[in-house]
Design a protein around this motif. Structure first.
Motif, mmCIF file in Angstrom:
data_model
loop_
_atom_site.group_PDB
_atom_site.id
_atom_site.type_symbol
_atom_site.label_atom_id
_atom_site.label_comp_id
_atom_site.label_asym_id
_atom_site.label_seq_id
_atom_site.Cartn_x
_atom_site.Cartn_y
_atom_site.Cartn_z
ATOM 1 N N PRO A 7 15.987 -55.510 -2.963
ATOM 2 C CA PRO A 7 17.176 -54.923 -2.529
ATOM 3 C C PRO A 7 17.384 -53.934 -1.632
ATOM 4 C CG PRO A 7 16.744 -54.375 -4.894
ATOM 5 C CD PRO A 7 15.669 -55.199 -4.230
ATOM 6 N N ALA A 8 16.142 -53.179 -1.549
ATOM 7 C CA ALA A 8 15.965 -52.143 -0.587
ATOM 8 C C ALA A 8 15.776 -52.561 0.940
ATOM 9 C CB ALA A 8 14.945 -51.017 -1.099
ATOM 10 N N ARG A 9 15.441 -53.549 1.246
ATOM 11 C CA ARG A 9 15.277 -54.169 2.462
ATOM 12 C C ARG A 9 16.646 -55.038 2.958
ATOM 13 N NH1 ARG A 9 9.419 -56.755 2.123
ATOM 14 N NH2 ARG A 9 8.105 -54.906 2.234
ATOM 15 N N ARG A 10 17.020 -54.739 4.061
ATOM 16 C CA ARG A 10 18.316 -55.260 4.652
ATOM 17 C C ARG A 10 17.845 -56.929 4.851
ATOM 18 N NH1 ARG A 10 20.202 -56.177 9.909
ATOM 19 N NH2 ARG A 10 22.285 -56.396 10.042
ATOM 20 N N ALA A 61 10.391 -51.848 8.705
ATOM 21 C CA ALA A 61 11.668 -51.211 9.010
ATOM 22 C C ALA A 61 11.371 -50.913 10.626
ATOM 23 C CB ALA A 61 11.882 -49.795 8.241
ATOM 24 N N GLY A 62 10.221 -50.721 11.259
ATOM 25 C CA GLY A 62 10.096 -50.412 12.624
ATOM 26 C C GLY A 62 10.503 -51.496 13.788
ATOM 27 N N GLY A 63 10.573 -52.574 13.194
ATOM 28 C CA GLY A 63 10.848 -53.814 13.964
ATOM 29 C C GLY A 63 9.557 -54.592 14.472
#
Length: 161
Positions: free
Chosen positions: A65-68, A149-151
């Motif tokens: 749930p913390a990851r979009r 998170a950095g793509g």
């Protein structure tokens, strides 16, 4: 002859073994399907069974749930007793995305599949290549393609930063 079982495994909170009788406990959906078979032409069948999404959602996929949009990195591998298998993305079956009406059929043309096992049915497919008869295993795996998170990079271009 014992009843056929299918194993739900992988990134699931509640992995389980299921029979066709177990699958009858989910809401049943019917689909009239026409598909082109390369060897025998156009085929028409009625399939009935629960939606794959409902069965897998009940097993508790390990979404973070913390990851979009974490669901988008999950793949579903389906294997049949005859060695045939296929791969789907979670996004294909998720109601928030493609919402494809993929079934784990427990009957075809009103004939129960309790001895041979359920059949994966993708009514939206033009040909039946991703249909899997006698499903023995379904593996849900979220270990693919997450770049953090950095793509990441697609075709040399930075994305998702």
């Amino acid at each position: 002859m014992p009843l056929a079982e299918l194993v739900l495994a992988g990134d699931l909170a509640r992995p389980v073994r299921l029979t066709v009788a177990d699958l009858l406990g989910w809401p049943q959906h019917r689909a009239r399907v026409s598909f082109e078979c390369a060897t025998s032409g156009v085929r028409h069948h009625w399939f009935a069974g629960p939606r794959l999404y409902d069965v897998l959602a009940a097993a508790g996929p390990g979404f973070d749930p913390a990851r979009r949009k974490d669901r988008l990195r999950f793949l579903i591998a389906v294997a049949g007793a005859d060695g045939h298998g296929t791969l789907l993305s979670w996004a294909e079956i998720d109601p928030d995305f493609a919402d494809a009406p993929v079934l784990l059929a427990v009957a075809v043309d009103d004939t129960p599949l309790d001895r041979t096992g359920p059949q994966l049915v993708l009514p939206q497919d033009r040909c039946g290549g991703r249909y899997v008869s006698g499903v023995t295993a379904i593996r849900v795996d979220g270990g693919y393609g997450h770049s953090g998170a950095g793509g990441g990079r697609v075709g040399g271009e930075r994305v998702g930063a």
